[in-house]
Motif scaffolding. Structure first.
Motif, mmCIF file in Angstrom:
data_model
loop_
_atom_site.group_PDB
_atom_site.id
_atom_site.type_symbol
_atom_site.label_atom_id
_atom_site.label_comp_id
_atom_site.label_asym_id
_atom_site.label_seq_id
_atom_site.Cartn_x
_atom_site.Cartn_y
_atom_site.Cartn_z
ATOM 1 N N ALA A 34 38.210 -1.600 -46.517
ATOM 2 C CA ALA A 34 37.239 -2.342 -45.719
ATOM 3 C C ALA A 34 37.241 -3.793 -46.176
ATOM 4 O O ALA A 34 37.479 -4.087 -47.345
ATOM 5 C CB ALA A 34 35.849 -1.740 -45.890
ATOM 6 N N GLY A 35 36.978 -4.689 -45.227
ATOM 7 C CA GLY A 35 36.938 -6.100 -45.582
ATOM 8 C C GLY A 35 36.524 -6.964 -44.413
ATOM 9 O O GLY A 35 36.008 -6.479 -43.402
ATOM 10 N N THR A 36 36.770 -8.263 -44.563
ATOM 11 C CA THR A 36 36.380 -9.266 -43.579
ATOM 12 C C THR A 36 37.590 -10.126 -43.235
ATOM 13 O O THR A 36 38.337 -10.534 -44.129
ATOM 14 C CB THR A 36 35.261 -10.161 -44.153
ATOM 15 N N ILE A 37 37.754 -10.428 -41.944
ATOM 16 C CA ILE A 37 38.853 -11.287 -41.507
ATOM 17 C C ILE A 37 38.607 -12.699 -42.041
ATOM 18 O O ILE A 37 37.568 -13.301 -41.767
ATOM 19 C CB ILE A 37 38.963 -11.324 -39.966
ATOM 20 N N ALA A 38 39.573 -13.216 -42.798
ATOM 21 C CA ALA A 38 39.463 -14.559 -43.367
ATOM 22 C C ALA A 38 40.223 -15.583 -42.537
ATOM 23 O O ALA A 38 39.854 -16.751 -42.493
ATOM 24 C CB ALA A 38 39.987 -14.568 -44.802
ATOM 25 N N GLU A 39 41.294 -15.136 -41.879
ATOM 26 C CA GLU A 39 42.147 -16.049 -41.125
ATOM 27 C C GLU A 39 42.895 -15.249 -40.067
ATOM 28 O O GLU A 39 43.277 -14.105 -40.293
ATOM 29 C CB GLU A 39 43.129 -16.709 -42.088
ATOM 30 N N GLU A 42 47.274 -16.167 -34.359
ATOM 31 C CA GLU A 42 47.598 -15.438 -33.130
ATOM 32 C C GLU A 42 49.074 -15.535 -32.766
ATOM 33 O O GLU A 42 49.663 -14.563 -32.301
ATOM 34 C CB GLU A 42 46.724 -15.929 -31.970
ATOM 35 N N SER A 43 49.708 -16.680 -33.004
ATOM 36 C CA SER A 43 51.108 -16.837 -32.620
ATOM 37 C C SER A 43 52.033 -15.937 -33.442
ATOM 38 O O SER A 43 53.120 -15.593 -32.994
ATOM 39 C CB SER A 43 51.545 -18.296 -32.751
ATOM 40 N N GLU A 44 51.595 -15.542 -34.633
ATOM 41 C CA GLU A 44 52.400 -14.659 -35.495
ATOM 42 C C GLU A 44 51.841 -13.236 -35.498
ATOM 43 O O GLU A 44 52.366 -12.394 -36.223
ATOM 44 C CB GLU A 44 52.396 -15.196 -36.927
ATOM 45 N N THR A 45 50.793 -12.972 -34.730
ATOM 46 C CA THR A 45 50.035 -11.703 -34.796
ATOM 47 C C THR A 45 49.842 -11.292 -36.259
ATOM 48 O O THR A 45 50.206 -10.216 -36.689
ATOM 49 C CB THR A 45 50.672 -10.557 -33.967
ATOM 50 N N GLU A 46 49.229 -12.220 -36.979
ATOM 51 C CA GLU A 46 49.020 -12.079 -38.421
ATOM 52 C C GLU A 46 47.545 -12.301 -38.732
ATOM 53 O O GLU A 46 46.903 -13.162 -38.142
ATOM 54 C CB GLU A 46 49.872 -13.130 -39.133
ATOM 55 N N ILE A 47 47.030 -11.510 -39.674
ATOM 56 C CA ILE A 47 45.664 -11.706 -40.153
ATOM 57 C C ILE A 47 45.646 -11.679 -41.674
ATOM 58 O O ILE A 47 46.523 -11.092 -42.308
ATOM 59 C CB ILE A 47 44.683 -10.638 -39.606
ATOM 60 N N TYR A 48 44.655 -12.346 -42.229
ATOM 61 C CA TYR A 48 44.368 -12.271 -43.653
ATOM 62 C C TYR A 48 43.008 -11.602 -43.767
ATOM 63 O O TYR A 48 42.064 -11.986 -43.071
ATOM 64 C CB TYR A 48 44.314 -13.663 -44.282
ATOM 65 N N VAL A 49 42.929 -10.597 -44.638
ATOM 66 C CA VAL A 49 41.699 -9.842 -44.804
ATOM 67 C C VAL A 49 41.244 -9.954 -46.255
ATOM 68 O O VAL A 49 42.020 -9.678 -47.176
ATOM 69 C CB VAL A 49 41.904 -8.356 -44.435
ATOM 70 N N ASP A 50 39.987 -10.359 -46.446
ATOM 71 C CA ASP A 50 39.381 -10.353 -47.773
ATOM 72 C C ASP A 50 38.743 -8.980 -47.963
ATOM 73 O O ASP A 50 37.779 -8.626 -47.264
ATOM 74 C CB ASP A 50 38.319 -11.448 -47.896
ATOM 75 N N LEU A 51 39.323 -8.190 -48.859
ATOM 76 C CA LEU A 51 38.832 -6.837 -49.099
ATOM 77 C C LEU A 51 37.546 -6.862 -49.905
ATOM 78 O O LEU A 51 37.283 -7.809 -50.653
ATOM 79 C CB LEU A 51 39.890 -6.018 -49.842
ATOM 80 N N GLU A 52 36.762 -5.803 -49.782
ATOM 81 C CA GLU A 52 35.514 -5.703 -50.540
ATOM 82 C C GLU A 52 35.774 -5.720 -52.037
ATOM 83 O O GLU A 52 34.919 -6.143 -52.810
ATOM 84 C CB GLU A 52 34.767 -4.430 -50.141
ATOM 85 N N SER A 53 36.972 -5.312 -52.450
ATOM 86 C CA SER A 53 37.319 -5.280 -53.871
ATOM 87 C C SER A 53 37.687 -6.660 -54.415
ATOM 88 O O SER A 53 37.912 -6.814 -55.609
ATOM 89 C CB SER A 53 38.479 -4.311 -54.095
ATOM 90 N N ASP A 82 35.695 -13.743 -39.700
ATOM 91 C CA ASP A 82 34.420 -13.164 -40.158
ATOM 92 C C ASP A 82 34.141 -11.785 -39.575
ATOM 93 O O ASP A 82 33.111 -11.191 -39.900
ATOM 94 C CB ASP A 82 33.225 -14.093 -39.913
ATOM 95 N N ASP A 83 35.020 -11.245 -38.715
ATOM 96 C CA ASP A 83 34.849 -9.866 -38.249
ATOM 97 C C ASP A 83 34.997 -8.924 -39.432
ATOM 98 O O ASP A 83 35.855 -9.107 -40.289
ATOM 99 C CB ASP A 83 35.917 -9.484 -37.204
ATOM 100 N N ARG A 84 34.169 -7.893 -39.464
ATOM 101 C CA ARG A 84 34.309 -6.826 -40.454
ATOM 102 C C ARG A 84 35.327 -5.835 -39.901
ATOM 103 O O ARG A 84 35.307 -5.520 -38.715
ATOM 104 C CB ARG A 84 32.977 -6.131 -40.700
ATOM 105 N N VAL A 85 36.219 -5.373 -40.769
ATOM 106 C CA VAL A 85 37.281 -4.470 -40.343
ATOM 107 C C VAL A 85 37.511 -3.370 -41.367
ATOM 108 O O VAL A 85 37.147 -3.485 -42.537
ATOM 109 C CB VAL A 85 38.632 -5.208 -40.129
ATOM 110 N N GLU A 86 38.136 -2.308 -40.861
ATOM 111 C CA GLU A 86 38.673 -1.257 -41.714
ATOM 112 C C GLU A 86 40.162 -1.216 -41.400
ATOM 113 O O GLU A 86 40.538 -1.095 -40.228
ATOM 114 C CB GLU A 86 38.012 0.084 -41.396
ATOM 115 N N VAL A 87 40.995 -1.372 -42.412
ATOM 116 C CA VAL A 87 42.440 -1.413 -42.194
ATOM 117 C C VAL A 87 43.111 -0.265 -42.930
ATOM 118 O O VAL A 87 42.759 0.043 -44.064
ATOM 119 C CB VAL A 87 43.061 -2.760 -42.641
ATOM 120 N N THR A 88 44.052 0.362 -42.246
ATOM 121 C CA THR A 88 44.886 1.382 -42.866
ATOM 122 C C THR A 88 46.278 0.781 -42.967
ATOM 123 O O THR A 88 46.860 0.395 -41.948
ATOM 124 C CB THR A 88 44.899 2.675 -42.031
ATOM 125 N N VAL A 89 46.776 0.678 -44.204
ATOM 126 C CA VAL A 89 48.053 0.016 -44.435
ATOM 127 C C VAL A 89 49.019 0.954 -45.147
ATOM 128 O O VAL A 89 48.622 1.855 -45.872
ATOM 129 C CB VAL A 89 47.883 -1.274 -45.279
#
Length: 106
Positions: A34-39, A42-53, A82-89
């Protein structure tokens, strides 16, 4: 001419140092986090997620990545900073492949 060369060299060092100061990302084990979208890039379909840890992970969407919200698949354009997300990687060497990203009710 000599001062121009010196100025150019100093400018190059400053520019390189500034570029190297970007926040680093981590490679975590396969799993769900679980975490929050930091960045969003869109052109790279890439996200950075700040995890709760406390780690920041970088995820490039693949053809098999599903993005869900309220139980339905949604387009990448729905992701906002700033969206909250759950990611499975899945960890593949030093890369993280996002299998599923769920936008949580913010």
């Amino acid at each position: 001419m000599k001062s121009l060369l010196k100025f150019s060299a100093i400018f190059a060092v400053i520019l390189f140092s500034a570029a190297a100061c970007g926040e680093s990302t981590e490679v975590v084990e396969s799993g769900t986090y679980a975490g929050t979208i930091a960045e969003v890039n869109e052109s790279e379909t890439e996200i950075y997620v700040d995890l709760e840890s406390g780690e920041r992970i970088e995820l490039y969407f693949t053809e098999s990545t599903t993005l869900m919200e309220d139980g339905e698949e949604v387009p990448f354009s729905e992701i906002q900073v700033d969206d909250r997300v759950e990611v499975t990687v899945e960890r593949v060497g030093q890369r993280l492949d996002p299998e599923r990203v769920v936008l949580l009710n913010n």
